[in-house]
Design a protein around this motif. Structure first.
Motif, mmCIF file in Angstrom:
data_model
loop_
_atom_site.group_PDB
_atom_site.id
_atom_site.type_symbol
_atom_site.label_atom_id
_atom_site.label_comp_id
_atom_site.label_asym_id
_atom_site.label_seq_id
_atom_site.Cartn_x
_atom_site.Cartn_y
_atom_site.Cartn_z
ATOM 1 N N LEU A 1 0.842 -1.198 0.000
ATOM 2 C CA LEU A 1 0.000 0.000 0.000
ATOM 3 C C LEU A 1 0.876 1.247 0.000
ATOM 4 C CD1 LEU A 1 -2.629 1.577 0.182
ATOM 5 C CD2 LEU A 1 -2.558 1.269 2.667
ATOM 6 N N PHE A 2 1.936 1.258 0.805
ATOM 7 C CA PHE A 2 2.822 2.418 0.843
ATOM 8 C C PHE A 2 3.404 2.682 -0.543
ATOM 9 C CE2 PHE A 2 6.796 4.643 1.250
ATOM 10 C CZ PHE A 2 6.517 5.632 2.183
ATOM 11 N N THR A 3 3.825 1.614 -1.223
ATOM 12 C CA THR A 3 4.372 1.770 -2.567
ATOM 13 C C THR A 3 3.338 2.382 -3.504
ATOM 14 O OG1 THR A 3 5.811 -0.149 -2.238
ATOM 15 C CG2 THR A 3 5.434 0.565 -4.511
ATOM 16 N N ALA A 4 2.094 1.926 -3.399
ATOM 17 C CA ALA A 4 1.020 2.468 -4.235
ATOM 18 C C ALA A 4 0.783 3.943 -3.918
ATOM 19 C CB ALA A 4 -0.262 1.673 -4.031
ATOM 20 N N CYS A 5 0.850 4.303 -2.638
ATOM 21 C CA CYS A 5 0.682 5.710 -2.238
ATOM 22 C C CYS A 5 1.806 6.568 -2.819
ATOM 23 C CB CYS A 5 0.678 5.827 -0.711
ATOM 24 S SG CYS A 5 -0.748 5.083 0.105
ATOM 25 N N TYR A 6 3.037 6.080 -2.697
ATOM 26 C CA TYR A 6 4.197 6.811 -3.200
ATOM 27 C C TYR A 6 4.083 7.030 -4.709
ATOM 28 C CZ TYR A 6 9.048 7.880 -4.378
ATOM 29 O OH TYR A 6 10.181 8.481 -4.870
ATOM 30 N N LEU A 7 3.732 5.974 -5.433
ATOM 31 C CA LEU A 7 3.619 6.081 -6.889
ATOM 32 C C LEU A 7 2.467 6.993 -7.297
ATOM 33 C CD1 LEU A 7 4.321 2.395 -7.929
ATOM 34 C CD2 LEU A 7 5.821 4.361 -8.242
ATOM 35 N N HIS A 8 1.378 6.959 -6.547
ATOM 36 C CA HIS A 8 0.244 7.843 -6.860
ATOM 37 C C HIS A 8 0.666 9.303 -6.728
ATOM 38 C CE1 HIS A 8 -3.869 9.270 -7.167
ATOM 39 N NE2 HIS A 8 -3.686 9.963 -6.065
ATOM 40 N N ILE A 9 1.392 9.623 -5.677
ATOM 41 C CA ILE A 9 1.844 11.001 -5.458
ATOM 42 C C ILE A 9 2.806 11.432 -6.559
ATOM 43 C CG2 ILE A 9 3.175 12.516 -3.931
ATOM 44 C CD1 ILE A 9 2.139 10.738 -1.596
ATOM 45 N N THR A 10 3.826 10.616 -6.804
ATOM 46 C CA THR A 10 4.851 11.013 -7.769
ATOM 47 C C THR A 10 4.334 10.990 -9.205
ATOM 48 O OG1 THR A 10 5.713 8.729 -7.781
ATOM 49 C CG2 THR A 10 6.765 10.303 -6.295
ATOM 50 N N ASP A 11 3.468 10.042 -9.533
ATOM 51 C CA ASP A 11 2.902 10.015 -10.887
ATOM 52 C C ASP A 11 2.026 11.239 -11.137
ATOM 53 O OD1 ASP A 11 4.168 7.643 -11.391
ATOM 54 O OD2 ASP A 11 2.388 6.382 -11.186
ATOM 55 N N THR A 12 1.254 11.643 -10.123
ATOM 56 C CA THR A 12 0.424 12.840 -10.250
ATOM 57 C C THR A 12 1.290 14.072 -10.459
ATOM 58 O OG1 THR A 12 -1.314 11.893 -8.850
ATOM 59 C CG2 THR A 12 -1.304 14.284 -9.109
ATOM 60 N N LEU A 13 2.353 14.158 -9.678
ATOM 61 C CA LEU A 13 3.250 15.308 -9.780
ATOM 62 C C LEU A 13 3.951 15.337 -11.137
ATOM 63 C CD1 LEU A 13 4.531 17.743 -8.442
ATOM 64 C CD2 LEU A 13 6.188 16.210 -7.342
ATOM 65 N N LYS A 14 4.420 14.184 -11.597
ATOM 66 C CA LYS A 14 5.101 14.142 -12.899
ATOM 67 C C LYS A 14 4.152 14.511 -14.033
ATOM 68 C CE LYS A 14 6.997 10.039 -12.225
ATOM 69 N NZ LYS A 14 7.770 8.785 -12.506
ATOM 70 N N ALA A 15 2.914 14.066 -13.951
ATOM 71 C CA ALA A 15 1.938 14.403 -14.998
ATOM 72 C C ALA A 15 1.709 15.909 -15.057
ATOM 73 C CB ALA A 15 0.627 13.669 -14.742
ATOM 74 N N ARG A 16 1.636 16.541 -13.905
ATOM 75 C CA ARG A 16 1.433 17.995 -13.877
ATOM 76 C C ARG A 16 2.651 18.738 -14.422
ATOM 77 N NH1 ARG A 16 -1.262 18.505 -7.794
ATOM 78 N NH2 ARG A 16 -3.297 17.600 -8.342
ATOM 79 N N LEU A 17 3.837 18.265 -14.072
ATOM 80 C CA LEU A 17 5.048 18.913 -14.562
ATOM 81 C C LEU A 17 5.229 18.690 -16.064
ATOM 82 C CD1 LEU A 17 7.506 18.069 -11.638
ATOM 83 C CD2 LEU A 17 6.456 20.280 -12.153
ATOM 84 N N GLN A 18 4.892 17.507 -16.543
ATOM 85 C CA GLN A 18 4.983 17.243 -17.972
ATOM 86 C C GLN A 18 4.034 18.132 -18.763
ATOM 87 O OE1 GLN A 18 4.303 13.027 -17.934
ATOM 88 N NE2 GLN A 18 6.477 12.516 -17.853
ATOM 89 N N ALA A 19 2.878 18.422 -18.191
ATOM 90 C CA ALA A 19 1.937 19.324 -18.855
ATOM 91 C C ALA A 19 2.546 20.711 -19.003
ATOM 92 C CB ALA A 19 0.634 19.398 -18.061
ATOM 93 N N VAL A 20 3.316 21.141 -18.004
ATOM 94 C CA VAL A 20 4.002 22.433 -18.086
ATOM 95 C C VAL A 20 5.046 22.395 -19.192
ATOM 96 C CG1 VAL A 20 5.520 24.041 -16.870
ATOM 97 C CG2 VAL A 20 3.600 22.995 -15.670
ATOM 98 N N LEU A 21 5.824 21.308 -19.257
ATOM 99 C CA LEU A 21 6.864 21.196 -20.284
ATOM 100 C C LEU A 21 6.272 21.198 -21.689
ATOM 101 C CD1 LEU A 21 9.266 18.520 -18.735
ATOM 102 C CD2 LEU A 21 9.689 20.967 -19.006
ATOM 103 N N LEU A 22 5.151 20.522 -21.857
ATOM 104 C CA LEU A 22 4.527 20.435 -23.174
ATOM 105 C C LEU A 22 3.999 21.789 -23.644
ATOM 106 C CD1 LEU A 22 2.596 17.051 -22.883
ATOM 107 C CD2 LEU A 22 4.612 17.530 -24.281
ATOM 108 N N SER A 23 3.663 22.648 -22.702
ATOM 109 C CA SER A 23 3.120 23.957 -23.067
ATOM 110 C C SER A 23 4.206 25.022 -23.183
ATOM 111 C CB SER A 23 2.083 24.405 -22.025
ATOM 112 O OG SER A 23 2.690 24.608 -20.756
ATOM 113 N N MET A 24 5.458 24.642 -22.971
ATOM 114 C CA MET A 24 6.559 25.596 -22.944
ATOM 115 C C MET A 24 6.985 25.972 -24.358
ATOM 116 S SD MET A 24 10.351 24.936 -21.354
ATOM 117 C CE MET A 24 10.783 23.941 -22.768
ATOM 118 N N ASP A 25 7.395 27.216 -24.536
ATOM 119 C CA ASP A 25 8.024 27.633 -25.787
ATOM 120 C C ASP A 25 9.382 28.253 -25.470
ATOM 121 O OD1 ASP A 25 7.681 30.452 -25.131
ATOM 122 O OD2 ASP A 25 5.581 30.198 -25.692
ATOM 123 N N ASP A 26 10.183 28.473 -26.491
ATOM 124 C CA ASP A 26 11.554 28.940 -26.282
ATOM 125 C C ASP A 26 11.621 30.276 -25.556
ATOM 126 O OD1 ASP A 26 12.499 26.704 -27.521
ATOM 127 O OD2 ASP A 26 12.706 27.644 -29.494
#
Length: 230
Positions: free
Chosen positions: A75-100
């Motif tokens: 369960l702890f592993t699932a909690c950790y992955l849920h937190i980090t996967d959510t955070l990475k998805a949000r950060l990736q959305a920022v990267l995808l919207s970035m321009d030079d």
């Protein structure tokens, strides 16, 4: 089919209750346990948590806990992955919207996403910054792997700047030895330690203040790479 014939396993799995399938209800129960686990692990700590206490927090019986998880570590592993996967998805959305032209803005936005998640969910900060290092070697390795994934994301920002700096200096002097992976690792490390200190103080300072402090580090790197005209 005879009235006394056994019900096929796939029919049982597909039964619906109030319009919701067994599988959907199982997924919902699993998510309730993950949410409860984040609250418990992030407040009392992994080693003080119990399956019984987590089930009480989730409003479920232990039977449903073992339906999805073999033990508290899973369960702890699932909690950790849920937190980090959510955070990475949000950060990736920022990267995808970035321009030079919006590199500084994208960096500040990404930092704000990172610190806001901890501000809104301090339990998550404790789990990924502290508790994950106390469980066992497997979780330590998972933490390191996750750290590398954040480094890879930041390296996508740093690599073009380094290449531009090398070209500007024709590969001479300090620029010739610049390494985007090492540079990204240093930046991620500084942000993580800043987040740990901020979380230790109860996230009292506003998110914008923390972002401003973190941006000094990123801005300093940018000026060193490209000069004040950038």
């Amino acid at each position: 089919m005879s009235a006394n014939a056994p019900t096929p396993a796939n029919a049982t799995a597909g039964r619906r209750y109030r319009g919701v399938s067994n599988e959907a209800r199982k997924t919902e129960r699993r998510m309730k346990l993950i949410d409860a686990g984040i609250r418990i692990f992030g407040t009392t700590g992994y080693h003080a948590a119990t399956v019984k206490g987590i089930c009480q927090e989730a409003g479920l019986t232990e039977r449903y806990f073992y339906e999805s998880f073999a033990n508290a570590e899973m369960l702890f592993t699932a909690c950790y992955l849920h937190i980090t996967d959510t955070l990475k998805a949000r950060l990736q959305a920022v990267l995808l919207s970035m321009d030079d032209e919006g590199l500084a803005h994208a960096t500040a936005t990404g930092l704000r996403v990172f610190f806001t998640q901890f501000k809104e969910q301090p339990e998550a900060a404790r789990i990924i910054l502290v508790e994950v290092l106390t469980v066992n070697r497997h979780l330590e390795e998972l933490s390191l792997k996750t750290l590398y994934s954040f480094v890879d994301m930041l390296e996508t920002l740093a690599r073009p700047l380094i290449e531009q700096a090398k070209q500007g200096n024709k590969g001479e002097g300090q620029s010739a030895h610049l390494d985007s992976t090492l540079l990204a690792s240093g930046l991620v490390g500084s942000v993580l330690y800043m987040a740990a200190r901020w979380a230790l103080d109860g996230c009292r300072q506003p998110v914008d203040h923390v972002v401003d402090n973190a941006m000094l580090i990123f801005t300093g790197v940018g000026l060193s790479l490209l000069g004040p005209e950038r």
